[in-house]
Design an enzyme around this catalytic site. Structure first.
Site, PDB file in Angstrom:
ATOM      1  N   ARG A   1       0.849  -1.193   0.000  1.00  0.00           N
ATOM      2  CA  ARG A   1       0.000   0.000   0.000  1.00  0.00           C
ATOM      3  C   ARG A   1       0.885   1.244   0.000  1.00  0.00           C
ATOM      4  O   ARG A   1       1.712   1.413   0.901  1.00  0.00           O
ATOM      5  CB  ARG A   1      -0.910  -0.013   1.235  1.00  0.00           C
ATOM      6  CG  ARG A   1      -1.735   1.225   1.364  1.00  0.00           C
ATOM      7  CD  ARG A   1      -2.663   1.214   2.584  1.00  0.00           C
ATOM      8  NE  ARG A   1      -3.284   2.515   2.662  1.00  0.00           N
ATOM      9  CZ  ARG A   1      -3.368   3.262   3.751  1.00  0.00           C
ATOM     10  NH1 ARG A   1      -2.918   2.813   4.916  1.00  0.00           N
ATOM     11  NH2 ARG A   1      -3.915   4.447   3.710  1.00  0.00           N
TER      12      ARG A   1
ATOM     13  N   HIS B   1      -3.138  10.910   1.083  1.00  0.00           N
ATOM     14  CA  HIS B   1      -2.499  10.682   2.380  1.00  0.00           C
ATOM     15  C   HIS B   1      -1.852  12.009   2.800  1.00  0.00           C
ATOM     16  O   HIS B   1      -0.649  12.098   2.974  1.00  0.00           O
ATOM     17  CB  HIS B   1      -1.499   9.532   2.286  1.00  0.00           C
ATOM     18  CG  HIS B   1      -1.187   8.884   3.602  1.00  0.00           C
ATOM     19  ND1 HIS B   1      -1.366   7.537   3.855  1.00  0.00           N
ATOM     20  CD2 HIS B   1      -0.696   9.401   4.748  1.00  0.00           C
ATOM     21  CE1 HIS B   1      -0.997   7.268   5.087  1.00  0.00           C
ATOM     22  NE2 HIS B   1      -0.572   8.381   5.652  1.00  0.00           N
TER      23      HIS B   1
ATOM     24  N   GLU C   1      -7.504   8.306   6.749  1.00  0.00           N
ATOM     25  CA  GLU C   1      -7.674   8.871   8.084  1.00  0.00           C
ATOM     26  C   GLU C   1      -8.267  10.284   8.075  1.00  0.00           C
ATOM     27  O   GLU C   1      -7.586  11.266   8.422  1.00  0.00           O
ATOM     28  CB  GLU C   1      -6.342   8.841   8.844  1.00  0.00           C
ATOM     29  CG  GLU C   1      -5.797   7.436   8.987  1.00  0.00           C
ATOM     30  CD  GLU C   1      -4.514   7.354   9.821  1.00  0.00           C
ATOM     31  OE1 GLU C   1      -3.892   8.376  10.069  1.00  0.00           O
ATOM     32  OE2 GLU C   1      -4.164   6.235  10.218  1.00  0.00           O
TER      33      GLU C   1
ATOM     34  N   ASN D   1      -7.356   1.498  10.155  1.00  0.00           N
ATOM     35  CA  ASN D   1      -6.038   1.639  10.765  1.00  0.00           C
ATOM     36  C   ASN D   1      -6.225   1.623  12.273  1.00  0.00           C
ATOM     37  O   ASN D   1      -7.106   2.316  12.796  1.00  0.00           O
ATOM     38  CB  ASN D   1      -5.392   2.966  10.361  1.00  0.00           C
ATOM     39  CG  ASN D   1      -5.217   3.097   8.844  1.00  0.00           C
ATOM     40  OD1 ASN D   1      -5.352   2.127   8.110  1.00  0.00           O
ATOM     41  ND2 ASN D   1      -4.916   4.293   8.391  1.00  0.00           N
TER      42      ASN D   1
ATOM     43  N   TYR E   1      -3.979   1.566  16.091  1.00  0.00           N
ATOM     44  CA  TYR E   1      -2.704   1.589  16.799  1.00  0.00           C
ATOM     45  C   TYR E   1      -2.829   1.460  18.312  1.00  0.00           C
ATOM     46  O   TYR E   1      -1.990   0.851  18.950  1.00  0.00           O
ATOM     47  CB  TYR E   1      -1.963   2.911  16.501  1.00  0.00           C
ATOM     48  CG  TYR E   1      -1.428   2.983  15.092  1.00  0.00           C
ATOM     49  CD1 TYR E   1      -0.129   2.572  14.801  1.00  0.00           C
ATOM     50  CD2 TYR E   1      -2.225   3.431  14.045  1.00  0.00           C
ATOM     51  CE1 TYR E   1       0.371   2.623  13.499  1.00  0.00           C
ATOM     52  CE2 TYR E   1      -1.737   3.485  12.739  1.00  0.00           C
ATOM     53  CZ  TYR E   1      -0.442   3.073  12.477  1.00  0.00           C
ATOM     54  OH  TYR E   1       0.047   3.121  11.198  1.00  0.00           O
TER      55      TYR E   1
ATOM     56  N   GLU F   1      -3.456  -0.410   8.235  1.00  0.00           N
ATOM     57  CA  GLU F   1      -2.284   0.007   9.020  1.00  0.00           C
ATOM     58  C   GLU F   1      -2.385  -0.546  10.422  1.00  0.00           C
ATOM     59  O   GLU F   1      -3.439  -0.466  11.059  1.00  0.00           O
ATOM     60  CB  GLU F   1      -2.189   1.540   9.158  1.00  0.00           C
ATOM     61  CG  GLU F   1      -1.775   2.281   7.933  1.00  0.00           C
ATOM     62  CD  GLU F   1      -1.677   3.787   8.170  1.00  0.00           C
ATOM     63  OE1 GLU F   1      -1.389   4.217   9.309  1.00  0.00           O
ATOM     64  OE2 GLU F   1      -1.920   4.517   7.199  1.00  0.00           O
TER      65      GLU F   1
HETATM   66  O1  IFM Z   1       2.677   7.559   9.995  1.00  0.00           O
HETATM   67  C1  IFM Z   1       1.316   7.553  10.222  1.00  0.00           C
HETATM   68  C2  IFM Z   1       0.562   7.393   8.930  1.00  0.00           C
HETATM   69  O2  IFM Z   1       0.892   8.384   8.007  1.00  0.00           O
HETATM   70  C3  IFM Z   1      -0.917   7.433   9.163  1.00  0.00           C
HETATM   71  N1  IFM Z   1      -1.309   6.540  10.217  1.00  0.00           N
HETATM   72  C4  IFM Z   1      -0.558   6.526  11.434  1.00  0.00           C
HETATM   73  C5  IFM Z   1       0.926   6.432  11.147  1.00  0.00           C
HETATM   74  C6  IFM Z   1       1.725   6.444  12.465  1.00  0.00           C
HETATM   75  O3  IFM Z   1       1.493   7.626  13.147  1.00  0.00           O
END
Ligand code: IFM
Length: 448
Positions: free
Chosen positions: A77, A121, A166, A298, A300, A355
């Protein structure tokens, strides 16, 4: 036989984005973006870091694709830089920009790696910001034109597309908090920006499909688990608000549920909607909810939320728990719960993790290795959560690690390292970490 085996055809990937890796910001007709200006603004990024050179991927992409081949990636990606294609955001097309992505995609396909192209992005052409940016409705229409141009030019070789990456970050980090480009601090403008990123997505899906029949399209939404500090109703209500602010405000309209009523009420009470939902025009919600072919997310981390005098006055609480170099708590259970929630409440088609990843500042050791056991543990725990969700019936079709390479981490500059591959920015030397070898084994075994 691995103990944890993924379904046949599971898509093992890795992700990057244009401004974070490409460099070459003044080459081959690329126009300026909001990130060029923001990163050159004193104090905007740590130590004034910029993406001017980044990983020099624009010139080194053959080497990077060779690494992907070595890793055994099934899919990669990347994002297309809007200012390379339309240096002024609209109007004249820069053929050299399209040619770069054609070369990249040809290189991927030659190694059997499926391209997943993200169209936005975060690198908005500066001319469009000067015309009003995402708070202006015109930007959504400009995006649709751009999406159609790229899909028409590259749709013969790229089948999988992601419209906007995002939208929470685009609107809230960029226009509410001023931490990202363009650095504005204006919540009413941020809410208009949020709507226009979603509208851009819907219009973009339609434009891509019109230009490239057979295309498969999604948005990429980012999620954060909002955990109440306690069972006290005030903390629980604060977590509800936080979930609405970060997750539901974007997820609900995309899934055809419209904007969440509790959040419209809270935003109005907070004074964030002085003109009501004036930016929503008839037909917008149907456009935003245009069905997609898959659903990309995504994930985290989580936040722990404590109540305040009103839901929008909540606090984020830092508990003594393991954190990444970004300061983010490690919470794989949040991914499991999210996947089950999406499955149970949103009737989504195929789900893709576009992600998931971690920054740790591991050093290159004297023997030339980077022993990043903590990154391996992070990926393993999140993949275990994915596997449990699949067993519970969630139609999860793939996982993209963020990121293939260390890169320009926005306001944090080069102070964060998310890569499976360590990058020495002085020499541009790539050095695969131990996690690279571990992920290669996972891909080869389809599990671990
Ligand atoms: O680096 C970023 C990415 O550009 C978008 N999602 C989160 C990642 C980590 O912060």
């Amino acid at each position: 036989m691995p103990a944890i085996l993924f379904p046949d055809g599971f898509i093992w990937g890795a992700a990057t984005s244009a401004y974070q890796i490409e460099g070459a910001v003044n080459e081959d007709g690329r126009g300026p973006s909001i990130w060029d200006r923001f990163s050159h603004t004193p104090g905007a990024t740590r130590d004034g870091h910029t993406g001017d050179v980044a990983c020099d991927h624009y010139h080194r992409y053959p080497e990077d694709v060779a690494l992907m081949g070595d890793l055994g990636l099934k899919a990669y990606r990347f994002s297309v830089a809007w200012p390379r294609i339309l240096p002024n955001g609209r109007g004249a097309v820069n053929q050299a920009g399209l040619d770069f992505y054609r070369r990249l995609v040809d290189c991927l396909l030659a190694r059997g790696i499926t391209p997943y192209a993200t169209l936005y992005h975060w690198d908005l052409p500066l001319a469009l910001e000067e015309a009003g940016g995402w708070p202006s409705r015109d930007t959504a229409h400009a995006f649709a034109e751009y999406a159609g141009i790229v899909a028409a030019a590259l749709g013969d070789t790229i089948r999988h597309w992601i419209t906007i990456n995002e939208p929470w970050c685009v609107s809230m980090l960029g226009y509410q908090r001023g931490e990202h480009a363009p650095g504005r601090r204006d919540m009413p403008a941020a809410l208009a920006a949020a709507h226009h990123t979603l509208l851009a997505h819907g219009l973009g899906v339609q434009a891509i499909r019109a230009a490239a029949p057979g295309a498969e399209v999604s948005i990429a939404l980012n999620f954060e688990a909002a955990v109440p500090l306690s069972d006290h109703p005030v903390d629980r209500d604060a977590a509800r608000f936080r979930d609405g602010y970060y997750n539901r405000w974007f997820l609900d309209p995309v899934c055809g549920h419209g904007y969440p009523g509790d959040m419209v009420a809270d935003y109005s009470a907070a004074g964030y909607l002085p003109r009501g939902m004036h930016f929503v025009r008839p037909g917008d919600l149907a456009t935003i909810a245009t069905p997609t072919d898959f659903f990309a997310l995504n994930y985290y981390t989580c936040v722990v939320v404590a109540g305040g005098s009103a839901p929008w006055e909540h606090r984020l609480v830092t508990l003594e728990r393991p954190r990444t170099a970004m300061g983010w708590e490690i919470y794989p259970e949040g991914l499991y719960k999210l996947l089950l929630r999406l499955y149970a409440h949103y009737n989504l088609p195929r789900i893709l993790i576009s992600e998931n990843g971690v920054s740790y500042l591991d050093l290159v050791e004297a023997d030339g290795r980077v022993r990043d056991e903590r990154r391996i543990a992070f990926i393993r725990e999140h993949l275990e959560a994915c596997h449990r969700a699949i067993q519970a019936g969630v139609p999860l079709i793939g996982y993209f690690y963020w990121s293939l390479l260390d890169n320009f981490e926005w306001a944090q500059g080069y102070h964060q390292r998310f890569g499976l591959v360590h990058v020495d920015y002085a020499t541009q030397q790539r050095l695969p970490r131990d996690s690279f070898a571990w992920y290669r084994e996972v891909i080869a075994a389809n599990g671990f």
